[in-house]
Each structure stands twice: as C-alpha cells, then as structure tokens.
Write an enzyme that holds these catalytic residues in place. Structure first.
Site, PDB file in Angstrom:
ATOM      1  N   SER A  58     -15.553 -18.337 -11.737  1.00 35.28           N
ATOM      2  CA  SER A  58     -14.513 -18.003 -10.752  1.00 35.28           C
ATOM      3  C   SER A  58     -14.522 -16.519 -10.597  1.00 35.28           C
ATOM      4  CB  SER A  58     -13.209 -18.668 -11.295  1.00 35.28           C
ATOM      5  OG  SER A  58     -13.400 -20.095 -11.159  1.00 35.28           O
ATOM      6  N   HIS A 222     -19.981  -8.693 -11.774  1.00 32.98           N
ATOM      7  CA  HIS A 222     -19.177  -9.001 -12.826  1.00 32.98           C
ATOM      8  C   HIS A 222     -18.870  -7.654 -13.477  1.00 32.98           C
ATOM      9  CE1 HIS A 222     -21.779 -12.645 -12.369  1.00 32.98           C
ATOM     10  NE2 HIS A 222     -20.688 -13.258 -12.469  1.00 32.98           N
ATOM     11  N   GLY A 403       9.920  14.018   6.613  1.00 30.66           N
ATOM     12  CA  GLY A 403       9.914  15.560   6.450  1.00 30.66           C
ATOM     13  C   GLY A 403       9.094  16.168   7.538  1.00 30.66           C
ATOM     14  N   ASP A 404       8.672  15.458   8.681  1.00 27.50           N
ATOM     15  CA  ASP A 404       7.804  16.186   9.462  1.00 27.50           C
ATOM     16  C   ASP A 404       8.438  16.133  11.066  1.00 27.50           C
ATOM     17  OD1 ASP A 404       7.625  13.356  10.268  1.00 27.50           O
ATOM     18  OD2 ASP A 404       5.398  13.228  10.446  1.00 27.50           O
ATOM     19  N   THR A 495      20.366   8.374  15.937  1.00 25.30           N
ATOM     20  CA  THR A 495      19.139   8.638  16.463  1.00 25.30           C
ATOM     21  C   THR A 495      19.348   9.829  17.597  1.00 25.30           C
ATOM     22  OG1 THR A 495      19.276   7.212  18.150  1.00 25.30           O
ATOM     23  CG2 THR A 495      18.369   6.278  16.152  1.00 25.30           C
TER      24      THR A 495
END
Length: 579
Positions: A58, A222, A403-404, A495
């Site tokens: 598996s 693996h 912060g932009d 806003t």
C-alpha cells in the site's frame, strides 16, 4: 520514535482502512472476506476469459485498486505500506477468480524482491492445485546506466501494462498470447522519477533527507536511493535532464527514440506535487519531445502510482504503434484510469482570436472631445498622494492584512503616471473612467485592483451620454453599487466603502439646481475623511481583516484611508491652475 503526521486511525489499520474506503466509494469493487484483496464486483463476467491480478504494498494509491474494472484488472492484493502482500491472500485471489470461471490467471508483478517471491510462491501453490497461472515481472526503471543483478525496478509504467493486458483479456485473448504481448510492451518502455522531498511510512520518520536546495534523480517509489543528487533548477531543465537520461543510448535501460517515433507520455505525480507544478512539467515534456521530432500519440497527466506524500514526479515513455494505441484507448470501468482524449497532443498553441476589445464603447461617446487639463491635474495629484502614502498604508495594513495596501496603490499610481506620459488621456469622462478601469485591472493587482476596476467601469456608464453634475452623482452611486454587489461588503464593514458612501451622500447635492461643484466636493471629502477615521472603531465584516480579532484592530482601515485621500487629491487637482 515519533513519526510524521498522517490522517489515519491507527498505523496498523491504515492499509485495511484505505482499501475499505476505496471499495466503499466504488460500487464496481468488492472485498474478499478475510483478506486484503479487492475484486471486481461483477466476477461473473470473467467467466471464459483470463483474469488479471496485480498488487503490492500500500502507499501507491490509486495503484493498485483504482485499476480494477472491466478492461483492466480483475483483482488486486494489497500489502501493508511498502510491504509485499501475503502469499495466502494472493493464493485466495487466484482461487476466487478460478472459481468464478476464469480460464487462466495472469499475475502482473512489479520487479521487487518481496513481490517476486510472494507472488511466485502463490503461483506455484496454485499450479499445484491445478490452476492455469502465469506471471509477468515488470521493470521499467530507466535510472541506472548499467544493468543491475536485481534488474530494473517496477514503476509507473506498470499501469500501462495493466491497461494493455486488460484490453487483451477483455477481447478474449488467451493467456499465453497476453503474456507474449505484454512482455514485448514492457521492453519498449521506460520511467524515471525525481523527488523534491522524501516520504514517510506511517509511524516512521522520512525515508531519506534532502536539502532545501536539492532534488534527487532516479529514486524508487519507496524512497530507494536514486542515481544523483543535484541543486534545484528550473522545471524545463529538470525535465530535459530526465528525458536526456532516459533516452541516452549509453544507458542500458534507455528508451530508443528517433525522429518520427510515436510514444505515450505519462506524467505521474509521486504524491505531494501540486497540480500547478505537474502541468508545468507536462508542458515541458511535450515541448522537449516535439523539439526532437517525437510524435506524442497520447499524454496522461495525474496521480497514477504514488509514493505516499513524496513531492516528486515521474515520466514514462512507451513506444506505440496503432495496434498498441487501440488497446490503450479501449474502454475500461477502472475508476483511476483517466478519461483521456483519444488524439495526439502538441505544445503548439491552440488559440482563438479574441473579439475586438470594447467595440461598442465609441458608439455612445461624442467624438472629438478635447482632453480637460483639470482631469490631468486631478490624476497627477492622485498619483502623488498615493506614492506619498505608500508606507503609511502598508503600516495600517499589517494589522489586518498582508501589509501591501500601500504598495498596491503605489503600483496603480506608477501605472497611471506611465500612461499619462505615453499619451493624452481620453477627453470624455466616460472614456476616461473606462480606460482607467482597464489600466488598474491590468496593472494594480489584488482585490483592490478588481474593486477599483468595478467602481470605474460601473461609474462610466451614466456618463456616456451626459457628463453634467447630476450625472457625476449618479456615476458615484453606480460605482458603489457595483462594489457592494460583487465585493460583498456594505457601509459599516470597515472597508473603502465607508469613505465612498459617506462622500456619495454629499455628492447627491449635485442634483440640486445651481449646485456649486467645489463646495459640494469639499463637503464630500470632509465626510469621507471622517468616515475613514471612524473605521478604527468598527469590527471588520469583509476582506482579510474580518478574520482578525476586533481587539487587534485599533487603526483606521487602509482602504478607507486611501479612498478618502484619492477624493481629496481629485479636489485639490481640480483647484490647481494648469501650468
């Protein structure tokens, strides 16, 4: 020893739980009681045909249970994670398909010692019981340039063998003929993988370590060691490195390519690669092959044989002719086999010519309107203001966003300055606002660019026919309504709408006969600035700030501050005297 985090119930039950989950979600599958075996639920349809059984450890999902179905595998036997399945379960699967009426059984096994031993032992025991059983061992690894005693490892190419063998079995082809054909297919195939990170078996630490700036070429599914570790490089170069290695004639396990050769390309996610990266790799592989004159008859891109959460990719090439392509294209009900387009692929761009941009706009706007010097002065004032506010807006935005905000508005200001330097702005207000909307949508970026674009696009509509003072009030209302409709915010949500709506209330006075533009605009600016300052006491209900605790929001909203500053700059620009 503490292992990596996994979404599971227990380490011991994870393989059983995973197989049970796959079966639970796919009505075409059933479990074999007492064994970690999944089978087609319509085993009666195998009567008189060859049954195909595969499997392995598996951790490679969707392999192998995802490839059970008409036209592919009859059943799979799963081991624990990265562990060969039990001989008794393999034998039980063979007995079950024989009981269902299969005329023979083909075991399709990846070339790993444990799988060869356990499937081989089950085969011998089944033969001792009188069953007709054969086994093919698939090794498609193209990593090693010299032949290893253990042979080539079985990788993602095994999935293509499942498909070809399944199509042949569905057609009623006999066992020996299926073995002959898939053996020939296997030698015309190669796979190579690269990894950017290791994987970790549940309950254990990662299988290996890679530095942040390294990748490994040629590793196994693996976490087995590859052939080389290298410093990271662009995807195009990694893909070229892989395909050069796979097709190098000095490589004992190479795929022989000549111009005009037809191939099937399989781009396989090893588990943890993003689909964005996978698509980039696929495009690079197609381009590389086309540049060498190779015909890509089919391309499969997705997760076909993984290595748990390993961030990596493997490329498989299979040489094909029309007969083999028909087998790959044949129908199957296996849920993990992609519903692919049965046509060749090409990197050559498929492009449709875009409609002419904004062809209707000129019909509504009077021609020959000269540009207003005041409009230019207002725009220049806006740009200067936003550039001066960059650091302040960024600082305000750090409390609630990324912060932009100031950088985004400064980017818009520089774009407008470049635009004004390149050519005169449109003279008609409707054209001016529409042009600004397009510019900001292209250059400003972020949600701010989209919101300003919405506002200006909608505000331009009332000004198409009239640009008198009442029309400017209607333009403001139209822009705000568009922002509310698509942005999801409302006044009081902390806003830029708080500033704009406060200004819009005052600007409605422009509809009064004899209204004084500058007096009304001055009041509108004052109200916008007051509203912006008031946002420091509001709880955010929209935008990134809405995810921040109100206790941490003690500064005005940067978007509202920017909107108020823009309105003041417009007013000051209109008051300025043209030079």
């Amino acid at each position: 020893m503490e292992g990596s985090k996994k979404l599971m119930n227990t380490v011991l039950s994870c393989a059983d739980d995973a197989l049970a989950g796959i079966v639970a979600c796919n009505p075409g599958l059933q479990l074999l009681q007492g064994h970690r075996v999944a089978l087609r639920s319509d085993l009666e349809n195998v009567e008189g045909k060859v049954a195909l059984i595969s499997g392995g450890g598996s951790g490679h999902e969707p392999a192998h249970a995802g490839y059970i179905g008409k036209g592919m595998l009859t059943g799979v036997v799963a081991g624990s994670v990265f562990t060969s399945p039990a001989v008794g379960s393999i034998l039980a699967a063979i007995r079950t398909v024989r009981q269902a009426g299969a005329v023979g059984t083909l075991l399709i096994v990846k070339n790993y010692t444990g799988d060869r031993l356990n499937f081989g032992l089950a085969l011998e025991q089944a033969r001792a019981e009188g069953a007709v059983v054969r086994m093919v061992v698939i090794g498609d690894d193209s990593a090693f340039t010299t032949q290893k005693k253990a042979g080539r490892r079985g990788l993602c190419g095994t999935v293509l063998i499942h498909k070809v063998a399944g199509a042949l079995a569905e057609e009623g082809v006999c066992l020996n003929e299926i073995v002959r054909k898939v053996t020939a297919v296997a030698v015309a195939m190669g796979t190579l993988g690269v990894s950017l990170s290791p994987c970790s078996v549940p309950g254990s630490r990662p299988t290996f370590q890679l530095a942040e700036d390294e990748f490994e070429l040629g590793l196994g599914i693996h976490g087995e060691a590859g052939v080389r570790r290298m410093k990271m490089m662009p995807a195009d170069k990694i893909v070229k490195l892989m395909l050069d290695h796979m097709t190098d004639p000095s490589n004992a396990s190479h795929v022989s390519l000549r111009p005009g050769t037809s191939v099937v390309l399989m781009v396989n996610n090893l588990g943890g690669l993003s689909y964005l990266e996978l698509s980039i790799v696929a495009g690079s592989a197609v381009q590389y092959l086309e540049n060498r004159g190779i015909h890509i008859a089919r391309a499969f891109v997705g997760s076909f044989m993984t290595a748990l959460e390993m961030a990596g990719v493997s490329l498989t090439l299979l040489l094909v002719d029309d007969e083999l392509l028909n087998l790959i294209d044949s129908e199957t009900t296996a849920v993990a086999w992609p519903q692919h387009a049965r046509v060749s692929v090409s990197r050559k761009r498929k492009e449709r010519i875009a409609p002419e941009q904004y062809p209707e706009e000129e019909k509504f706007v009077p021609a020959g309107v000269p540009a207003s010097p005041k409009m230019r002065l207002a725009l220049e004032a806006v740009c200067s203001t936003l550039l001066n506010l960059q650091d302040k807006l960024n600082e305000l935005d750090r409390a609630a966003g990324d912060g932009d905000c100031g950088s985004t508005h400064a980017r818009a200001a520089r774009a407008i300055q470049e635009w004004l330097s390149a050519k005169p702005p449109p003279g008609h207000p409707s054209q001016l606002l529409s042009a600004l909307a397009r510019l900001l949508l292209e250059k400003m970026g972020g949600s701010s660019g989209a919101l300003y674009g919405l506002f200006l696009t909608a505000a331009a509509q009332p000004l198409r026919i009239n640009s008198d003072l009442p029309s400017w009030s209607e333009a403001m209302d139209a822009g705000i309504e568009a922002m509310k409709r698509y942005g999801g915010a409302a006044p009081g949500d902390r806003t830029m709408l708080d500033s704009l709506c406060a200004a819009a209330e005052e600007l409605r006075a422009l509809k009064n006969p004899g209204a004084n533009l500058m007096q009304v605009l001055s009041k509108a600016v004052q109200q916008a600035e007051y509203a912006a300052e008031s946002t420091r006491n509001m709880e955010a209900a929209a935008g990134r700030a809405s995810y921040i605790s109100s206790g941490r929001l003690d500064q005005p909203d940067p978007g509202a501050v920017a909107a108020a500053a823009i309105l003041r700059a417009v007013m000051e620009g209109m008051l300025a005297r043209p030079m």
